[in-house]
Motif scaffolding. Structure first.
Motif, mmCIF file in Angstrom:
data_model
loop_
_atom_site.group_PDB
_atom_site.id
_atom_site.type_symbol
_atom_site.label_atom_id
_atom_site.label_comp_id
_atom_site.label_asym_id
_atom_site.label_seq_id
_atom_site.Cartn_x
_atom_site.Cartn_y
_atom_site.Cartn_z
ATOM 1 N N PRO A 156 0.830 -1.203 0.000
ATOM 2 C CA PRO A 156 0.000 0.000 0.000
ATOM 3 C C PRO A 156 0.870 1.260 0.000
ATOM 4 O O PRO A 156 1.990 1.259 0.508
ATOM 5 N N LEU A 157 0.344 2.322 -0.590
ATOM 6 C CA LEU A 157 1.009 3.623 -0.576
ATOM 7 C C LEU A 157 0.189 4.517 0.350
ATOM 8 O O LEU A 157 -0.927 4.898 0.025
ATOM 9 N N ARG A 158 0.749 4.864 1.474
ATOM 10 C CA ARG A 158 -0.036 5.524 2.512
ATOM 11 C C ARG A 158 0.038 7.043 2.453
ATOM 12 O O ARG A 158 -0.442 7.729 3.355
ATOM 13 N N GLU A 159 0.621 7.593 1.394
ATOM 14 C CA GLU A 159 0.685 9.045 1.294
ATOM 15 C C GLU A 159 -0.686 9.646 1.001
ATOM 16 O O GLU A 159 -0.994 10.753 1.406
ATOM 17 N N GLY A 160 -1.526 8.928 0.252
ATOM 18 C CA GLY A 160 -2.815 9.466 -0.138
ATOM 19 C C GLY A 160 -3.927 8.972 0.765
ATOM 20 O O GLY A 160 -3.856 7.902 1.361
ATOM 21 N N GLY A 161 -5.000 9.783 0.863
ATOM 22 C CA GLY A 161 -6.103 9.412 1.720
ATOM 23 C C GLY A 161 -6.886 8.217 1.220
ATOM 24 O O GLY A 161 -7.577 7.545 1.990
ATOM 25 N N SER A 162 -6.790 7.909 -0.087
ATOM 26 C CA SER A 162 -7.565 6.801 -0.645
ATOM 27 C C SER A 162 -6.838 5.463 -0.544
ATOM 28 O O SER A 162 -7.364 4.447 -0.982
ATOM 29 N N LEU A 163 -5.626 5.453 0.019
ATOM 30 C CA LEU A 163 -4.837 4.240 0.209
ATOM 31 C C LEU A 163 -4.607 3.488 -1.110
ATOM 32 O O LEU A 163 -4.978 2.314 -1.245
#
Length: 276
Positions: free
Chosen positions: A13-20
């Motif tokens: 997962p890429l946790r930088e964005g709110g949509s995951l």
């Protein structure tokens, strides 16, 4: 049509964005950032990603290649995070894939110089699609191989969340004071002269045709996809003719330090004679 591929491995997962969003491999041997139909922002954000992303590409701006990425939730069965597992199981079938740019860096105005001409093109485009998410707080731009790339257009086309108010959207002003490229002295006059003539009915029809029907009608399955495509195209065409005179670049919003919680604020000392 966007390229259609299938996810073969969920990486992380890429946790930088709110949509995951998640990083995945696909059967074309490519690596993609996947944005999920089951994310909390809804499928209309994917509509915005496709229309704005592909429109910006046709206007000569750099955007990672987009694809429709088919997902079998089983590809992420080894992912231990329950939140990610729930997102995968809520998003079977076609999702949005954005070509992963390995080694890219987040845009830093102190490390990468942007000319007024390029800044003007980006700001003019963001005004056209009413991008509310390219501020100095969250630039949503990458530098890859020494060039500026635009990402994350889910917060554009804001009018699609309230179609009854769309009559006022064509002439809606765009305040670029907090835009990440505002300090680069964007040359908006030159950008308007170059880009506005390119936004034609034929070009917009080509772009809106790329959006899958299911994403357009996500909140109303009785809606007509052709009608929704026409609404987007007509509005963008009208906005292209008006937006150049509706862009302002003023002083950025000052940074305000958050106030400490009340329990951390020491009470004022009492003066002699005051009641306790």
């Amino acid at each position: 049509m966007l390229t259609e591929v299938s996810a073969t491995r969920y990486i992380t997962p890429l946790r930088e964005g709110g949509s995951l969003p998640g990083l995945v491999e696909a059967d074309d041997l490519g690596t993609y950032v996947m944005k999920f139909t089951g994310a909390g922002q809804g499928r209309r954000t994917l509509v915005a990603e496709v229309i704005s992303g592909e429109l910006s590409r046709r206007l000569g701006l750099r955007v990672p290649r987009l694809a429709v990425l088919d997902l079998d939730p089983a590809v992420g069965r080894a992912e231990p995070d329950e939140e990610v597992q729930a997102l995968l199981h809520a998003s079977p079938g076609p999702n949005l894939g954005m070509d992963y740019l390995p080694g890219s860096l987040g845009f830093d105005p102190l490390a990468y110089a942007v000319t007024p001409e390029e800044a003007g093109r980006v700001v003019w485009f963001d005004a056209l699609v009413n991008n509310v998410d390219r501020s100095w707080r969250n630039p949503n731009m990458l530098v890859w191989h020494g060039e500026l790339w635009l990402i994350d257009h889910g917060a554009t086309l804001t009018w699609q969340h309230n179609w009854p108010s769309v009559a006022n959207a064509a002439g809606r002003p765009y305040d670029a004071s907090d835009h990440a490229l505002a300090p680069c002295r964007p040359d908006l006059r030159t950008a308007a002269g170059e880009l506005a003539p390119l936004v034609t009915a034929d070009l917009l029809a080509e772009v809106v045709a790329l959006v899958p029907d299911a994403w357009l009608t996500a909140d109303d399955e009785t809606a007509d996809p052709a009608t929704l495509r026409a609404r987007h195209a007509e509005l963008l065409l009208a906005r292209a003719a008006l937006v150049s005179g509706n862009i302002t670049v003023g002083e950025p919003t000052p940074v305000r330090r958050p106030a400490p919680p009340g329990w951390l604020v020491a009470p004022a000392p009492r003066r002699a004679g005051e009641d306790r």
